[in-house]
Design an enzyme around this catalytic site. Structure first.
Site, PDB file in Angstrom:
ATOM      1  CG  ASN A   1      -5.694   6.029  -4.841  1.00 55.72           C
ATOM      2  OD1 ASN A   1      -6.035   5.878  -3.569  1.00 55.72           O
ATOM      3  ND2 ASN A   1      -4.909   7.115  -5.113  1.00 55.72           N
TER       4      ASN A   1
ATOM      5  CG  HIS B   1      -8.109  -1.225  -2.542  1.00 57.37           C
ATOM      6  ND1 HIS B   1      -8.014  -0.362  -1.636  1.00 57.37           N
ATOM      7  CD2 HIS B   1      -7.605  -2.617  -2.037  1.00 57.37           C
ATOM      8  CE1 HIS B   1      -7.465  -0.922  -0.510  1.00 57.37           C
ATOM      9  NE2 HIS B   1      -7.016  -2.385  -0.594  1.00 57.37           N
TER      10      HIS B   1
ATOM     11  CB  CYS C   1     -24.648 -14.408 -18.434  1.00 52.74           C
ATOM     12  SG  CYS C   1     -24.217 -13.088 -17.130  1.00 52.74           S
TER      13      CYS C   1
ATOM     14  CB  THR D   1      -2.860   4.995   2.703  1.00 51.92           C
ATOM     15  OG1 THR D   1      -3.477   4.111   2.912  1.00 51.92           O
ATOM     16  CG2 THR D   1      -1.244   4.944   3.090  1.00 51.92           C
TER      17      THR D   1
HETATM   18  C1  BV8 Z   1     -11.004  -8.710   2.475  1.00 51.50           C
HETATM   19  C2  BV8 Z   1     -12.587  -0.100  -3.541  1.00 51.50           C
HETATM   20  C3  BV8 Z   1     -11.099 -11.108   2.858  1.00 51.50           C
HETATM   21  C4  BV8 Z   1     -13.873   0.116  -3.583  1.00 51.50           C
HETATM   22  C5  BV8 Z   1     -11.824  -0.324  -1.321  1.00 51.50           C
HETATM   23  C6  BV8 Z   1      -7.926  -7.062   9.210  1.00 51.50           C
HETATM   24  C7  BV8 Z   1      -8.214  -6.225  10.440  1.00 51.50           C
HETATM   25  C8  BV8 Z   1      -9.401  -5.357  10.144  1.00 51.50           C
HETATM   26  C9  BV8 Z   1     -10.323  -5.355   9.153  1.00 51.50           C
HETATM   27  C10 BV8 Z   1      -9.912  -6.407   7.951  1.00 51.50           C
HETATM   28  C11 BV8 Z   1      -8.846  -6.993   8.225  1.00 51.50           C
HETATM   29  N1  BV8 Z   1      -8.802  -7.649   7.032  1.00 51.50           N
HETATM   30  C12 BV8 Z   1      -9.806  -7.496   6.312  1.00 51.50           C
HETATM   31  C13 BV8 Z   1     -10.689  -6.723   6.987  1.00 51.50           C
HETATM   32  C14 BV8 Z   1     -11.975  -6.172   6.571  1.00 51.50           C
HETATM   33  C15 BV8 Z   1     -11.723  -5.048   5.502  1.00 51.50           C
HETATM   34  C16 BV8 Z   1     -11.175  -3.814   6.110  1.00 51.50           C
HETATM   35  O1  BV8 Z   1      -9.790  -3.550   5.936  1.00 51.50           O
HETATM   36  N2  BV8 Z   1     -11.786  -3.104   6.723  1.00 51.50           N
HETATM   37  C17 BV8 Z   1     -11.314  -1.848   7.284  1.00 51.50           C
HETATM   38  C18 BV8 Z   1     -12.373  -0.539   6.920  1.00 51.50           C
HETATM   39  C19 BV8 Z   1     -11.489  -1.936   8.981  1.00 51.50           C
HETATM   40  N3  BV8 Z   1     -10.932  -5.523   4.069  1.00 51.50           N
HETATM   41  C20 BV8 Z   1     -11.471  -5.917   3.274  1.00 51.50           C
HETATM   42  O2  BV8 Z   1     -12.523  -6.170   3.328  1.00 51.50           O
HETATM   43  C21 BV8 Z   1     -10.624  -6.488   2.109  1.00 51.50           C
HETATM   44  N4  BV8 Z   1     -11.143  -7.617   1.483  1.00 51.50           N
HETATM   45  O3  BV8 Z   1     -10.343  -8.524   3.513  1.00 51.50           O
HETATM   46  O4  BV8 Z   1     -11.365  -9.841   1.842  1.00 51.50           O
HETATM   47  C22 BV8 Z   1     -11.154 -12.059   1.890  1.00 51.50           C
HETATM   48  C23 BV8 Z   1      -9.955 -12.731   1.849  1.00 51.50           C
HETATM   49  C24 BV8 Z   1      -9.875 -13.963   0.747  1.00 51.50           C
HETATM   50  C25 BV8 Z   1     -11.179 -14.496   0.189  1.00 51.50           C
HETATM   51  C26 BV8 Z   1     -12.290 -13.779   0.233  1.00 51.50           C
HETATM   52  C27 BV8 Z   1     -12.375 -12.500   0.966  1.00 51.50           C
HETATM   53  C28 BV8 Z   1     -10.953  -5.310   0.856  1.00 51.50           C
HETATM   54  C29 BV8 Z   1     -10.470  -4.091   0.994  1.00 51.50           C
HETATM   55  C30 BV8 Z   1     -10.559  -3.057  -0.254  1.00 51.50           C
HETATM   56  C31 BV8 Z   1     -12.079  -2.479  -0.068  1.00 51.50           C
HETATM   57  N5  BV8 Z   1     -12.096  -1.576  -1.424  1.00 51.50           N
HETATM   58  N6  BV8 Z   1     -11.862   0.437  -2.425  1.00 51.50           N
HETATM   59  C32 BV8 Z   1     -14.279   1.581  -3.772  1.00 51.50           C
HETATM   60  O5  BV8 Z   1     -13.552   2.393  -3.737  1.00 51.50           O
HETATM   61  O6  BV8 Z   1     -15.675   1.992  -3.800  1.00 51.50           O
HETATM   62  S1  BV8 Z   1     -10.922   0.492   0.042  1.00 51.50           S
HETATM   63  C33 BV8 Z   1     -11.088   2.139  -0.239  1.00 51.50           C
HETATM   64  O7  BV8 Z   1     -10.743   2.587   1.078  1.00 51.50           O
HETATM   65  C34 BV8 Z   1     -10.154   2.766  -1.125  1.00 51.50           C
HETATM   66  O8  BV8 Z   1      -9.792   2.060  -2.218  1.00 51.50           O
HETATM   67  C35 BV8 Z   1      -8.918   2.973  -0.399  1.00 51.50           C
HETATM   68  O9  BV8 Z   1      -7.813   2.215  -0.534  1.00 51.50           O
HETATM   69  C36 BV8 Z   1      -9.344   2.841   1.112  1.00 51.50           C
HETATM   70  C37 BV8 Z   1      -9.380   3.913   1.937  1.00 51.50           C
HETATM   71  O10 BV8 Z   1      -8.048   4.207   2.430  1.00 51.50           O
HETATM   72  P1  BV8 Z   1      -7.092   5.383   2.098  1.00 51.50           P
HETATM   73  O11 BV8 Z   1      -6.621   5.309   0.712  1.00 51.50           O
HETATM   74  O12 BV8 Z   1      -6.146   5.173   3.066  1.00 51.50           O
HETATM   75  O13 BV8 Z   1      -7.827   6.549   2.159  1.00 51.50           O
HETATM   76  P2  BV8 Z   1      -8.361   7.280   3.639  1.00 51.50           P
HETATM   77  O14 BV8 Z   1      -9.594   8.239   3.095  1.00 51.50           O
HETATM   78  O15 BV8 Z   1      -8.725   6.356   4.490  1.00 51.50           O
HETATM   79  O16 BV8 Z   1      -7.426   8.240   4.007  1.00 51.50           O
HETATM   80  C38 BV8 Z   1      -6.686   9.268   3.049  1.00 51.50           C
HETATM   81  C39 BV8 Z   1      -5.756   9.809   3.830  1.00 51.50           C
HETATM   82  O17 BV8 Z   1      -4.801  10.731   2.952  1.00 51.50           O
HETATM   83  C40 BV8 Z   1      -5.471  10.214   5.041  1.00 51.50           C
HETATM   84  O18 BV8 Z   1      -4.742   9.800   5.852  1.00 51.50           O
HETATM   85  C41 BV8 Z   1      -5.255  11.772   4.743  1.00 51.50           C
HETATM   86  O19 BV8 Z   1      -4.752  12.425   6.207  1.00 51.50           O
HETATM   87  C42 BV8 Z   1      -4.377  11.743   3.737  1.00 51.50           C
HETATM   88  N7  BV8 Z   1      -4.653  12.986   2.840  1.00 51.50           N
HETATM   89  C43 BV8 Z   1      -5.456  13.982   2.740  1.00 51.50           C
HETATM   90  N8  BV8 Z   1      -5.226  14.740   1.641  1.00 51.50           N
HETATM   91  C44 BV8 Z   1      -3.960  14.549   1.361  1.00 51.50           C
HETATM   92  C45 BV8 Z   1      -3.511  13.441   2.035  1.00 51.50           C
HETATM   93  N9  BV8 Z   1      -2.131  12.529   1.889  1.00 51.50           N
HETATM   94  C46 BV8 Z   1      -1.409  13.340   1.028  1.00 51.50           C
HETATM   95  N10 BV8 Z   1      -1.588  14.460   0.313  1.00 51.50           N
HETATM   96  C47 BV8 Z   1      -2.789  15.155   0.350  1.00 51.50           C
HETATM   97  N11 BV8 Z   1      -3.124  15.930  -0.212  1.00 51.50           N
END
Ligand code: BV8
Length: 253
Positions: free
Chosen positions: A108, A125, A162, A200
């Site tokens: 988060n 993140h 800058c 997550t």
């Molecule tokens: C990178 C900041 C390379 C920005 C965020 C391997 C496989 C596939 C794809 C990739 C891979 N490796 C890399 C990738 C690409 C990409 C990626 O993963 N894409 C996905 C979408 C397919 N990853 C990247 O780009 C990463 N960087 O790989 O760089 C590199 C390496 C070296 C040098 C140069 C480059 C960067 C990833 C970070 C992106 N930034 N956030 C912003 O916030 O604006 S990620 C963002 O989404 C959030 O930070 C958060 O972490 C993420 C969302 O995920 P969750 O937190 O899980 O949230 P979500 O909504 O999905 O789910 C919520 C869950 O909560 C649900 O399950 C729900 O049921 C549950 N819930 C709901 N209510 C409750 C609850 N649980 C408990 N209590 C409740 N009340």
């Protein structure tokens, strides 16, 4: 009201504490859902069904239209500012105060853990409010000008060094995670006896690989999520509960 913790989970927590084992807590957007901060996936109100992440959460998007991206982050900052930590955040803060055996790793970008009294060991993140220059990377100390909530586009502030645009301190898609935070996260996953994975979807990498790393390193991995996730088949116990209900029950005990 959530059912009491499944015995397997209560035992795993008790075991870890009685053996002085390390506990790693990994949280995602679901941890902040009950505070009113929208998650990214999963509900019609979530961010990614209303906004295209590739259009707003990438360096390319900033280069293409920084004012659109900045306005979106100002809106999210205001949302987080108006939100309050809930009982789940507070329940996590308590044990961490009593023992240094708990490592808190979050995906988060909000500051609700800290506002609940937790020390976050790794923001993998980044953080919304850790502003820096897009061009030279210098930190931006100044505050934020008042927000016009209706503004669709807001010109970024200028870097004092800058003149470049000031961006949010979050990790955009395609950007590397901060080395220090990632090191803390992977060390914690390897060294923990118990990992609690809270709120997550397990879809964003490389953070989504931390539970499997912990399990491969011998830890018991417990998922707390009201829904099934991409991780549910690869954890030891998956508890269908919310963070706000489950954590006080689990850690209060
Ligand atoms: C990178 C900041 C390379 C920005 C965020 C391997 C496989 C596939 C794809 C990739 C891979 N490796 C890399 C990738 C690409 C990409 C990626 O993963 N894409 C996905 C979408 C397919 N990853 C990247 O780009 C990463 N960087 O790989 O760089 C590199 C390496 C070296 C040098 C140069 C480059 C960067 C990833 C970070 C992106 N930034 N956030 C912003 O916030 O604006 S990620 C963002 O989404 C959030 O930070 C958060 O972490 C993420 C969302 O995920 P969750 O937190 O899980 O949230 P979500 O909504 O999905 O789910 C919520 C869950 O909560 C649900 O399950 C729900 O049921 C549950 N819930 C709901 N209510 C409750 C609850 N649980 C408990 N209590 C409740 N009340």
């Amino acid at each position: 009201m959530a059912m009491p913790p499944p015995p397997a989970i209560a035992n795993a927590v008790r075991d870890a504490i009685s053996h002085d084992g390390r506990i790693c807590v990994l949280t995602g957007a679901g941890m902040s859902a009950e505070s009113g901060v929208p998650t990214f996936r999963g509900t019609q109100h979530d961010l990614w069904s209303r906004f295209d992440p590739m259009q707003l959460a990438t360096a390319e998007a900033w280069r293409a239209d920084a004012a659109l991206v900045w306005a979106w982050y100002r809106w999210r900052m205001a949302l987080v500012r108006d939100a309050q930590p809930h009982a789940g955040h507070r329940a996590l803060a308590e044990p961490a105060r009593r023992t240094s055996r708990v490592t808190l790793v979050t995906q988060n970008v909000d500051d609700l853990h800290e506002r609940a009294g937790s020390v976050v060991d790794a923001h993998v993140h980044g953080s919304l409010f850790a502003l820096r220059c897009f061009d030279c990377g210098s930190g931006h100390e100044g505050g934020l000008p008042p927000l016009d909530p209706a503004a669709q586009r807001i010109a970024p502030m200028a870097c004092a060094y800058c003149g470049g645009g000031i961006r949010p301190g979050v990790v955009w898609f395609g950007e590397a995670l901060p080395d220090d935070a990632w090191q803390v996260a992977t060390d914690a996953a390897r060294d923990c006896m118990l990992m609690l994975v809270v709120g997550t979807s397990g879809l964003v990498h490389p953070a989504a690989g931390l539970p499997a790393l912990a399990r491969r390193s011998g830890a018991t991995v417990v998922e707390i999520n009201p829904e099934r996730t991409a991780l549910s088949d690869d954890v030891d116990v998956s508890w269908r509960a919310t963070a706000g209900d489950a954590l006080p029950l689990l850690l209060g005990a």
